[in-house]
Design a protein around this motif. Structure first.
Motif, short mmCIF file in Angstrom:
data_model
loop_
_atom_site.label_atom_id
_atom_site.label_comp_id
_atom_site.label_asym_id
_atom_site.label_seq_id
_atom_site.Cartn_x
_atom_site.Cartn_y
_atom_site.Cartn_z
N VAL A 29 -5.51 -115.76 -29.31
CA VAL A 29 -6.22 -115.64 -28.03
C VAL A 29 -5.36 -114.88 -27.02
O VAL A 29 -5.81 -113.92 -26.39
N VAL A 30 -4.10 -115.33 -26.88
CA VAL A 30 -3.23 -114.69 -25.89
C VAL A 30 -2.96 -113.24 -26.28
O VAL A 30 -3.04 -112.33 -25.45
N GLY A 31 -2.65 -113.03 -27.56
CA GLY A 31 -2.37 -111.68 -28.03
C GLY A 31 -3.56 -110.76 -27.86
O GLY A 31 -3.43 -109.62 -27.40
N SER A 32 -4.74 -111.28 -28.22
CA SER A 32 -5.95 -110.46 -28.09
C SER A 32 -6.23 -110.15 -26.63
O SER A 32 -6.60 -109.02 -26.27
N THR A 33 -6.05 -111.17 -25.77
CA THR A 33 -6.30 -110.95 -24.35
C THR A 33 -5.34 -109.91 -23.78
O THR A 33 -5.75 -108.98 -23.08
N LEU A 34 -4.06 -110.07 -24.11
CA LEU A 34 -3.08 -109.10 -23.60
C LEU A 34 -3.36 -107.72 -24.16
O LEU A 34 -3.29 -106.72 -23.44
N THR A 35 -3.68 -107.68 -25.45
CA THR A 35 -3.97 -106.38 -26.06
C THR A 35 -5.18 -105.74 -25.40
O THR A 35 -5.17 -104.55 -25.09
N ALA A 36 -6.21 -106.56 -25.19
CA ALA A 36 -7.41 -106.03 -24.53
C ALA A 36 -7.08 -105.52 -23.13
O ALA A 36 -7.55 -104.45 -22.72
N ALA A 37 -6.24 -106.29 -22.40
CA ALA A 37 -5.89 -105.87 -21.05
C ALA A 37 -5.10 -104.56 -21.10
O ALA A 37 -5.36 -103.62 -20.34
N VAL A 38 -4.12 -104.50 -22.01
CA VAL A 38 -3.30 -103.29 -22.11
C VAL A 38 -4.15 -102.10 -22.52
O VAL A 38 -4.05 -101.00 -21.96
N VAL A 39 -5.03 -102.33 -23.50
CA VAL A 39 -5.88 -101.23 -23.96
C VAL A 39 -6.81 -100.78 -22.84
O VAL A 39 -7.05 -99.59 -22.64
N GLY A 40 -7.33 -101.76 -22.08
CA GLY A 40 -8.19 -101.42 -20.96
C GLY A 40 -7.48 -100.57 -19.93
O GLY A 40 -8.00 -99.55 -19.47
N ILE A 41 -6.26 -101.01 -19.58
CA ILE A 41 -5.47 -100.25 -18.60
C ILE A 41 -5.18 -98.85 -19.15
O ILE A 41 -5.28 -97.85 -18.45
N GLN A 42 -4.82 -98.82 -20.42
CA GLN A 42 -4.48 -97.53 -21.03
C GLN A 42 -5.71 -96.63 -21.07
O GLN A 42 -5.62 -95.42 -20.87
N LEU A 43 -6.86 -97.25 -21.33
CA LEU A 43 -8.11 -96.48 -21.36
C LEU A 43 -8.36 -95.80 -20.02
O LEU A 43 -8.62 -94.59 -19.96
N LEU A 44 -8.22 -96.59 -18.96
CA LEU A 44 -8.45 -96.02 -17.63
C LEU A 44 -7.42 -94.95 -17.31
O LEU A 44 -7.74 -93.88 -16.80
N THR A 45 -6.16 -95.27 -17.63
CA THR A 45 -5.08 -94.32 -17.34
C THR A 45 -5.28 -93.02 -18.10
O THR A 45 -5.19 -91.92 -17.54
N ASP A 46 -5.56 -93.14 -19.40
CA ASP A 46 -5.75 -91.94 -20.22
C ASP A 46 -6.94 -91.13 -19.72
O ASP A 46 -6.90 -89.90 -19.67
N TYR A 47 -8.00 -91.85 -19.40
CA TYR A 47 -9.21 -91.15 -18.96
C TYR A 47 -8.93 -90.36 -17.68
O TYR A 47 -9.29 -89.17 -17.58
N GLU A 48 -8.23 -91.01 -16.73
CA GLU A 48 -7.94 -90.32 -15.48
C GLU A 48 -6.99 -89.15 -15.71
O GLU A 48 -7.14 -88.09 -15.11
N ARG A 49 -6.00 -89.36 -16.59
CA ARG A 49 -5.05 -88.28 -16.86
C ARG A 49 -5.76 -87.10 -17.51
O ARG A 49 -5.57 -85.95 -17.12
N GLU A 50 -6.60 -87.41 -18.51
CA GLU A 50 -7.34 -86.34 -19.17
C GLU A 50 -8.29 -85.64 -18.19
O GLU A 50 -8.48 -84.42 -18.23
N ARG A 51 -8.86 -86.43 -17.30
CA ARG A 51 -9.79 -85.87 -16.33
C ARG A 51 -9.05 -84.90 -15.40
O ARG A 51 -9.54 -83.80 -15.11
N ARG A 52 -7.86 -85.33 -14.95
CA ARG A 52 -7.07 -84.43 -14.10
C ARG A 52 -6.66 -83.19 -14.87
O ARG A 52 -6.64 -82.08 -14.33
#
Lengths: 470, 342
Positions: A29-52
């Motif tokens: 549960v904790v690992g999945s939650t953290l992974t999901a959070a990290v992936v989510g943050i990375q998703l937003l970060t990557d998307y914004e970086r690619e967009r720029r």
């Protein structure tokens, strides 16, 4: 279900929710939650970086292609314009590119390459195409470039999905590894420890020591579980040792109590015998004064009182309980003695209503003396005709730890002006004295058809003075 | 032999050949013509040289529009001492020994002939603007909006023609040049560019074209746009070709300006005389500028009738070889008319 039967069930329930399983679930549960959070943050970060990056790429495209496009559009070089647009469209970020040519004051689509993207899914840039001609800067059209953000989102999502899946697999594998390690290194030793603790029985022999599975002290250093096992083994040894010492002390105590009981019975027996000797002596004296009824009565009353006391001692040494007297048996024997010795064979009927109540002999003796006085008085004075009437003796527990002793007869009753406390004989006065001073109680007399004596007293006025350790 | 350029569906150069063949027939010249795509410099350079090397008994050559490849052609002909005429204008990128002109570095280079391309461009623009102004296009604050459909930018003459257009607009305060667009000479190109120019500059009054074919293409575009030549728009080309003249005569074009096609026969006469020992240079010089003629609705028919009579012209009457050299060279229109049926 007995306590013994419920233990395995509880143990089974505990095993179903084992520590390793809980830890496995927590890590998942904790690992999945953290992974999901990290992936989510990375998703937003990557998307914004690619967009720029796409934005910068579009700017670069404008800067690099703009002059050539302006020139080709201005000179109606369709092939060159088309070639340039196709070149732009080949760039990975670009999905659609369009040239709008200025015609008078209007703009019209001149060329386009690719598929237009809906505005909500597009990153669009438009730039005016200007061309210097004859010293004049002419606006010849507009270049519009669209990048497909939906495609970017799909690419980023696809890329991060792979990362998420691999991370999830890592989390699961790590959790599974932890599960295996905890199962092997912690759970199995703990279960073994629990089984060992459950199997411990009180014994003077320490028995086998606890050994944890999969642990070789010589091969690895001791850890907390080894310390627990060692502590349990030491506790078991101390338990066996203490149990042996307790058994020894218990035996000694039993021996001491038995010895005391023997001595006490012997004391009660001798006291009773002595009282019997006294009664015999009084009987001999009474026989010598048969012509004096007062002395004879005095002797008989005294005999009765002494008998009442000796009967208590007799009941005590005959009883297993050396401090308590069964009142039913005691009062029955006492009234039989009184009717036999005082009624000269023409005794009235005696009704005993006493439950099996055991009272301390400190209470039983005063009660016996009171019963002796009141029954003797009834036998002597209540009935005009010998053998008639009824004497009722009762004892019962009242509320709040109080006892009530009743002695009643259906004889002639007391004279109306007779005050039992003031006018009575020595015997009846002693009833008040004993009831109030030795029993801490009260005496009440009810008149009617006969007399009814009510003696109320607390049951626990005296403390237990003889303990048997039972 | 003659090297000429050509373009897709070209109507000008066949007429040139017709004139040359008519003159060659009169002058007893065997004419060998070779056409090369205007945009194919490689062919001009290599294929032309191969042809030269492969032919024997060549007495003279005329290279039309050498496209910057003058030097290798001159070198090839010099090796075999073939007298050569080159049609100008020469490119500015030509080497100095070429730009120095005929009869200097290359002795076999007997003459350079060219039309006054700048003047042609200017004269056509002046006529078109003038007629637009006369029609009242430039009343009030309005100006005559001029667009140009230029020639192939690989030919230097295209630049000169467009420069003539610019000069005319600069000289006419009521005119304003919006844009000149280079093309590859074809009629379809003229039509396409004219359509685009009319879209970009909706109030265009003058469409100047660097050739008659381009002008005819522009005429089609104007008609498709609902414009009437002579009322809404004035269109002209540079060639003085028979087809262009017919369009002018029919009022579909306003004017066509150039040297008459007969100018090529003039060069053939000079070459003929030179080969036969009569050098033209002392009289007309080695660098010959052909005269510029303007055909409008009023004069187009005259040129057409002359063109229709080419086969009836006796070109020997223009050669000094046949008149004994008593008279000077006269290639005026009147002389041609006099030569008809002579």
């Amino acid at each position: 279900m007995s306590r013994h039967d419920s233990a395995p069930a509880a143990h089974a329930a505990t095993r179903r929710r084992g520590l390793a399983t809980k830890l496995f679930a927590v890590v998942i549960v904790v690992g999945s939650t953290l992974t999901a959070a990290v992936v989510g943050i990375q998703l937003l970060t990557d998307y914004e970086r690619e967009r720029r990056a796409i934005g910068r790429a579009l700017e670069a495209i404008e800067a690099s292609y703009g002059p050539a496009l302006s020139r080709s559009v201005f000179t109606f070089d369709t092939d060159q314009t088309r070639l340039l647009l196709e070149g732009i469209d080949l760039l990975p970020q670009v999905r659609y590119v369009e040239i709008q040519e200025r015609r008078g004051d209007d703009y019209a689509v001149l060329e386009s390459v690719g598929e237009p993207v809906a505005e909500e899914d597009a990153l669009s840039r438009s730039v005016e195409l200007e061309h210097d001609y004859d010293g004049e800067t002419r606006t010849v059209g507009e270049l519009r470039i669209q990048a497909d953000l939906a495609r970017l989102r799909r690419q980023v999502t696809r890329r991060l999905s792979v990362i998420a899946l691999s991370s999830a697999a890592q989390v699961f594998l790590v959790a599974f590894l932890i599960l295996l390690l905890v199962q092997r290194l912690i759970v199995r030793p703990l279960r073994r420890t629990a089984e060992f603790v459950r199997s411990i029985e009180l014994s003077e022999e320490p028995g086998a020591a606890l050994t944890l599975p999969g642990r070789e002290p010589s091969r690895r250093g001791s850890d907390e579980l080894d310390e627990i096992a060692s502590s349990i083994n030491q506790m078991k040894q101390r338990l066996a040792q203490t149990y042996g010492e307790l058994n020894t002390a218990k035996d000694r105590l039993h021996a001491a109590v038995e010895e005391k009981n023997i001595l006490l019975r012997e004391l009660y027996h001798r006291t009773k015998n002595n009282m019997q000797v006294i009664i015999s002596m009084l009987a001999i004296k009474a026989a010598g004064a048969s012509d004096n009824p007062e002395i004879e009565e005095l002797v008989r009353n005294t005999e009765a009182r002494i008998y009442a006391m000796s009967l208590v001692h007799e009941k005590l040494y005959e009883s297993q309980d050396l401090s308590r007297v069964d009142m039913r048996e005691y009062i029955e024997d006492l009234t039989v003695f009184l009717t036999d010795s005082l009624a000269n064979g023409t005794a009235p009927r005696v009704e005993i209503d006493v439950p099996n109540i055991a009272l301390l002999f400190d209470t039983a003796i005063p009660c016996g003396i009171i019963v002796t006085e009141l029954v003797s008085n009834a036998l002597q004075y209540a009935f005009s005709a010998p053998g008639s009437g009824t004497i009722a003796v009762g004892l019962r527990r009242e509320e709040a730890g109080r006892m009530q002793l009743t002695v009643a007869d259906d004889g002639g009753g007391l004279p109306e002006d007779f005050d039992p406390r003031a006018d009575a004989s020595m015997g009846l006065k002693s009833v008040y004295s004993i009831a109030e001073h030795q029993l801490g109680g009260t005496v009440q007399v009810e008149r009617g058809d006969g007399v009814r004596w009510l003696v109320a007293f607390p049951e626990s006025l005296y403390a237990e003075r003889v303990s048997y350790g039972q | 032999m003659v090297f000429t350029p050509t373009t897709e569906n070209n109507t000008y150069w066949p007429q040139v050949y017709k004139v040359l063949e008519a003159a060659a027939a009169d002058l007893d010249i065997e004419l060998l013509g070779h056409e090369f795509p205007v945009e194919d410099r490689y062919a001009k350079h290599t294929k032309g040289l191969e042809i030269l090397d492969g032919l024997e008994d060549i007495d003279g050559a005329i290279f039309m529009v050498a496209f910057g490849q003058t030097k290798p052609l001159l070198e090839a002909t010099a090796r075999r001492d073939i007298p050569v005429f080159i049609q100008g204008p020469l490119f500015e990128t030509e080497p100095a020994e070429v730009r120095s002109g005929p009869r200097r570095r290359f002795e076999n280079w007997i003459g350079l002939f060219s039309e006054a391309e700048t003047e042609k461009g200017r004269r056509l623009a002046e006529i078109l603007i003038e007629q637009a102004v006369e029609a009242g296009v430039a009343e009030g604050d309005e100006s005559v909006r001029v667009v140009g459909i230029g020639g192939d930018r690989t030919w230097y003459g295209s630049h000169e023609r467009a420069e003539g257009l610019r000069e005319a607009v600069r000289n006419e305060r009521q005119a304003r040049l919006k844009q000149v667009v280079p093309t590859t000479w074809t009629e379809a190109e003229g039509r396409r560019i004219a359509r685009r120019l009319l879209e970009r500059y909706p109030n265009t009054s003058v469409i100047w074209a660097a050739s008659d074919q381009l002008a005819i293409g522009a005429y089609r575009a104007a008609r498709e746009a609902g414009l009437t030549v002579g009322e809404d728009v004035w269109i002209g080309g540079l060639d003085l070709s028979a087809r262009g003249l017919r369009y002018v005569d029919e009022g579909k074009l306003t004017a066509t300006v150039a040297s008459p096609l007969l100018g090529y026969a003039e060069i053939l006469v000079y070459l003929h005389d030179y080969i036969h020992g009569r050098d033209f240079a002392p009289e007309v010089g080695a660098e010959i500028s052909l005269g510029v003629h303007t055909a409008t609705g009023e004069t187009a028919e005259q040129y057409l009738s002359l063109y229709d009579s080419i086969d009836a012209i006796d070109f020997r009457s223009f050669s000094k070889l046949y008149d004994g050299g008593a008279n000077g060279y006269d290639f005026s229109l009147e002389a041609y008319r006099d030569a008809v049926g002579r």
